[in-house]
Scaffold this motif. Structure first.
Motif, PDB file in Angstrom:
ATOM      1  N   HIS A  22      -4.964  -8.351  -1.850  1.00 35.58           N
ATOM      2  CA  HIS A  22      -4.553  -7.565  -0.951  1.00 35.58           C
ATOM      3  C   HIS A  22      -4.477  -8.457   0.408  1.00 35.58           C
ATOM      4  CE1 HIS A  22      -3.031  -3.872   0.885  1.00 35.58           C
ATOM      5  NE2 HIS A  22      -3.867  -4.023   1.879  1.00 35.58           N
ATOM      6  N   ARG A  37       0.201  -0.214  -1.038  1.00 33.31           N
ATOM      7  CA  ARG A  37       0.632  -0.567  -2.524  1.00 33.31           C
ATOM      8  C   ARG A  37       1.904  -1.192  -2.476  1.00 33.31           C
ATOM      9  NH1 ARG A  37      -1.803   4.418  -2.936  1.00 33.31           N
ATOM     10  NH2 ARG A  37       0.095   5.762  -2.998  1.00 33.31           N
ATOM     11  N   ARG A  40       5.362   0.658  -0.956  1.00 32.12           N
ATOM     12  CA  ARG A  40       5.177   1.579   0.219  1.00 32.12           C
ATOM     13  C   ARG A  40       5.305   0.846   1.544  1.00 32.12           C
ATOM     14  NH1 ARG A  40       1.320   5.611  -0.790  1.00 32.12           N
ATOM     15  NH2 ARG A  40       2.006   6.109   1.262  1.00 32.12           N
TER      16      ARG A  40
END
Length: 74
Positions: A22, A37, A40
Motif C-alpha cells: 500500500h 482498495r 476505489r
C-alpha cells in the motif's frame, strides 16, 4: 517516523519493506491521500491511521535544462 515526512513523500505500508502493498502520498498537516482498495476513489486520511510504516521515499525533482545543446565540434 512521521516527524520526518514532508508533503510529496510516499509512505509504504502493509506487506514487508521489500514488497510493500500500500502507498500513500503525504499532503501535509498530518494528512495523506490514498486509495483504500484497488478501484476505489482516492481519500484523504490521517497519517497516523495508516498502520506500520515500512518505507518512506522522497522523490527529488531535478530541474532539466531544456535549451538546445550546442553543436558538437569535431
Amino acid at each position: 517516523m512521521l516527524e520526518v515526512v514532508q508533503p510529496g513523500d510516499l509512505i509504504f505500508t502493509e506487506g514487508n519493506a521489500s514488497r510493500p502493498e500500500h502507498v500513500a502520498l503525504v499532503i501535509g498537516d498530518g494528512l495523506a491521500g490514498h486509495a483504500p482498495r484497488p478501484g476505489r476513489v482516492v481519500e484523504v486520511a490521517k497519517l497516523a491511521g495508516h498502520g506500520k510504516i515500512l518505507v518512506i521515499r522522497r522523490l527529488v525533482h531535478r530541474r532539466v535544462d531544456r535549451r538546445p545543446s550546442p553543436p558538437h565540434r569535431r
